[in-house]
Design an enzyme around this catalytic site. Sequence first.
Site, short mmCIF file in Angstrom:
data_model
loop_
_atom_site.label_atom_id
_atom_site.label_comp_id
_atom_site.label_asym_id
_atom_site.label_seq_id
_atom_site.Cartn_x
_atom_site.Cartn_y
_atom_site.Cartn_z
N SER A 14 8.38 4.14 0.18
CA SER A 14 7.58 3.54 -0.61
C SER A 14 7.56 3.72 -2.03
O SER A 14 7.28 2.66 -3.05
CB SER A 14 6.30 3.71 0.15
OG SER A 14 4.99 3.16 -0.83
N SER A 53 0.84 -1.35 -0.01
CA SER A 53 -0.03 -0.04 -0.04
C SER A 53 0.93 1.18 0.12
O SER A 53 1.69 1.34 0.80
CB SER A 53 -0.91 -0.07 1.20
OG SER A 53 -1.96 1.20 1.10
N GLU A 54 0.68 2.15 -0.98
CA GLU A 54 1.88 3.07 -1.26
C GLU A 54 1.92 4.19 -0.15
O GLU A 54 2.74 4.75 -0.27
CB GLU A 54 1.78 3.75 -2.66
CG GLU A 54 0.32 4.61 -2.75
CD GLU A 54 -0.70 3.91 -3.51
OE1 GLU A 54 -0.79 2.68 -3.35
OE2 GLU A 54 -1.67 4.56 -3.97
N ASN A 55 1.09 4.02 0.77
CA ASN A 55 1.28 5.05 2.09
C ASN A 55 2.24 4.56 3.18
O ASN A 55 2.75 5.15 3.92
CB ASN A 55 -0.22 5.33 2.69
CG ASN A 55 -0.84 4.17 2.97
OD1 ASN A 55 -0.73 3.17 2.44
ND2 ASN A 55 -1.34 4.37 4.49
N GLY A 56 2.69 3.32 2.69
CA GLY A 56 3.81 2.98 3.62
C GLY A 56 3.69 1.59 4.21
O GLY A 56 4.39 1.49 5.48
#
Lengths: 233, 218
Positions: B88, B46-49
């Site tokens: 990320s 998930s690209e928020n980390g």
Amino acid sequence: MAGLDKRVAGYTEALAGLSDGMTVASGGFGLCGIPENLIAEIRRRGTSDLTVISNNCGVDGFGLGLLLENRQIRKVIASYVGENAEFERQLLAGEIEVELTPQGTLAEKLRAGGAGIPAFFTATGYGTPVGDGKQVREFNGRPCILEHSLTADFAIVKGWKADWYGNVVYRHTARNFNPAVATAGRITVVEVEEIVPPGALDPDQVHTPGIYVDRLIQGRFEKRIENRTVHKA
Amino acid sequence: MALTRDQMAMRVARELQDGYYVNLGIGIPTLVANHVPPGIEVMLQSENGLLGMGPFPTVEQIDADMINAGKQTVTALPGAAIFSSADSFAMIRGGHVDLTVLGAFEVDVVGNIASWMIPGKLVKGMGGAMDLVAGAENIIVMMMHASKDGESKLLERCTLPLTGSGCIRRVLTDLGLFEIVNGSFVLRERAPGVPIAEIRAKTAGRLVAADDAPEMLL
């Protein structure tokens, strides 16, 4: 404030020197990991004509949305307008300047800005409106655009714990943009849930070293949830 | 019959391979997580980390500090890792993600994708989509074949501002699976029971469809 002790007495002192027309970079992703009390303090101060760098701009009535509805923001540099109706309205009406920036490019602009790297090339955004007017160079057969880094007059950051030297630990995905933002401020202000004495944090576990932090304050957080999704057992 | 959203997710899930790191975009792509074939292990980014995203929490597990890129509350599985947004996107831009699945408003025959704004009407922002399409080798666009107004979303040229240029090779819609080759959408599989004539009628961009294009196995 004395020596390396970054603690300040209150929110007024935390943002002392913030004035109209300045650039403020804020950590957070959606409403997760946002410096909500520092944002509320900017609202209270009424500082205007701000340029805000943040992945999102809060929601209607919370987070950076408070500054939008109070017309304190002149320009936003963000990747996502999303579900913020007032932001979208001001944007479509041309009432606010918005520089929509790809999320990874935004993170890298802040990271590079904090690291003293003035610009970098990336394939992200080539051939799209993001690339319009930017220098293009080919690397390994791929066209890339030149992106300039970002720094800010003030960086506002939300951490979980910090010692009073300003070494910060984040919790879960509330980390997000906070570490990069912390490096990019001329004055970096961090608010945390708990301040502990030096030695209480494991140096191996520090996410933001205190050298980046100028002011530190302990706050109480509402931690509003944007999309409460539940697994039905 | 056109595929349901879950059937679309089932078909995309068959592209998952053991050991893949996968980024699923907001919307229909998130459903792919419900259909990971048995016996293979994948990790969701998930690209928020967050790497190792798990299912939604129970009421007791809800934690405001644990969300996904859609700002939904989620959990982290055992073996998960959490990192900053800069890290990320280093994973994404560095080409370390094995498969990216994302939605779109439009895709065209040269592999352009538009997914982030409709001028004058709607501005969502590109979020991480521009980084994902520029950084990933292996991308599947997953979307309805036509808009709510019945307009084809598979075009000769995108009309909306682009998210990426020339970066899309595969598109899965509710009518079929398409590969973009030499300036055409090539029909590889059609949704069970959907006649090729219907696919032709609903595809505005150049289409190559063999009369014996196989039906999709679900």
